[in-house]
Scaffold this active site. Structure first.
Site, PDB file in Angstrom:
ATOM      1  N   LYS A 186      14.190  66.840  85.142  1.00  0.00           N
ATOM      2  CA  LYS A 186      15.332  66.055  85.641  1.00  0.00           C
ATOM      3  C   LYS A 186      15.299  64.625  85.108  1.00  0.00           C
ATOM      4  CE  LYS A 186      12.885  63.581  88.739  1.00  0.00           C
ATOM      5  NZ  LYS A 186      12.910  62.107  88.975  1.00  0.00           N
ATOM      6  N   THR A 243      18.475  61.196  90.729  1.00  0.00           N
ATOM      7  CA  THR A 243      18.059  60.383  89.594  1.00  0.00           C
ATOM      8  C   THR A 243      19.169  60.198  88.563  1.00  0.00           C
ATOM      9  OG1 THR A 243      17.054  62.357  88.627  1.00  0.00           O
ATOM     10  CG2 THR A 243      15.606  60.863  89.783  1.00  0.00           C
TER      11      THR A 243
END
Length: 332
Positions: A186, A243
């Protein structure tokens, strides 16, 4: 319970704070004397968590010998430095205690996850990973957070109960590999998201990038033995959304500044902390090539970071790819 956390950065300090407030004795093993003095004397770690008051139950030290006191040893160092830090610890530890990784990355030279590195260095033992959507500053402020604890240990429920707090809810999983891969992958997509927002491409573009980025994560994760459902959970989709959209994300900030034309070396100097995706993308790209997997967003991020391709051009190359089905066959 005596908890020793190796690494006194933002995440290690935030976890140390909430666990000390829960009544555990927590010791941060730091690298710099000024960090130790600031925590022990002024009850702050201003370089990483400015304005956060730390409880008296949280101590800091430079002494490696403190590792022998750990009933739980937590690793919160940058991924690329974990193997060296673990090897140093072998000179102190005779019997390794239960270990918990809170690191999100892949070792560039070996493709190893943090738990795999710990297993290689220390041998047979009790290993776990904690991951999920969790900015350190918000955890330190006591804001509600949900994460996942993964391990093969029969005591997983025990650790889940001991480390949870009302505002720090921990779910459990046995998919160690999947949780670790989600935490690493990610970060690469978050850099791409920061580039997209930095170029002011809009919310539609960001949503598409997150969705197609998740498809890349699943494609590689399944090939490496992860469980499919893990990618729809806290360590996967949850952490990816956080994020890719939150300005507290270091990887996202790297992407925004790349879009503004700032050189990577200058970005990393000014950042003051490690953005794991900058190194992890090297390992992910090599894995994708070795496994003959198509991961165009990862490739674009790598080319911007290391091949001198301007972010706007990398975007054009992504958009110019041939049209295809949304759901191609997944690797088995």
């Amino acid at each position: 319970m005596r908890i020793v956390i190796v690494g006194a950065g933002s995440w290690g300090t935030a976890l140390g704070k909430i666990w000390a407030e829960a009544g555990h004795r927590v010791i941060l093993l730091a690298r710099r004397r000024e960090v130790v003095e600031s925590i022990n004397t002024h009850r702050e770690n201003p370089g990483y968590l400015p304005g956060i008051k730390l409880p008296s139950g949280l101590e800091a030290t430079l002494r490696q010998e403190v590792l022998r006191e750990a009933e739980l040893l937590v690793w919160a160092v940058p991924c690329q430095g974990l193997r060296e830090a673990a090897r140093r610890a072998t000179g102190v530890l005779t019997v390794p205690p239960p270990m918990l990784s809170v690191i999100k990355g892949l070792e560039v030279e070996t493709f190893c996850t943090p738990v795999e590195i710990l297993e290689q260095v220390f041998g047979k033992g009790e290993y776990m990973v904690l991951s999920g959507p969790s900015f350190a500053l918000e955890v330190a402020r006591g804001l509600p957070t949900a994460v996942v604890l993964a391990g093969k240990t029969p005591r997983l429920s025990f650790w889940q109960e001991r480390l949870s707090r009302p505002v720090f809810r921990i779910y459990r999983s046995e998919d160690v590999r999947g949780v670790e891969l989600c935490g690493a992958l990610k970060n690469v997509i978050a850099i791409a998201s920061g580039i997209s927002d930095g170029l002011e491409l809009g919310l539609n573009a960001r949503a598409a990038l997150i969705t197609r980025g998740l498809a890349e994560m699943i494609r590689l994760g399944l090939k490496l033995g992860a469980r499919p459902l893990t990618f729809s959970g806290l360590a996967g989709l949850g952490d990816l959304v956080l994020t890719c959209t939150g300005p507290l994300s270091r990887n996202y900030r790297v992407g925004r500044r790349l879009a503004a034309g700032e050189p990577l070396d200058q970005i990393l100097r000014n950042l003051g902390q490690v953005a794991e995706g900058v190194e992890t993308v090297k390992a992910v790209r090599r894995l994708a090539h070795d496994l003959r997997l198509e991961m165009p967003i990862t490739e674009a991020v790598f080319r911007v970071l290391y091949a001198g391709v301007p972010p706007a051009r990398a975007l054009q190359e992504l958009l110019a790819r041939p049209l295809k089905e949304e759901f191609a066959p997944l690797p088995l």
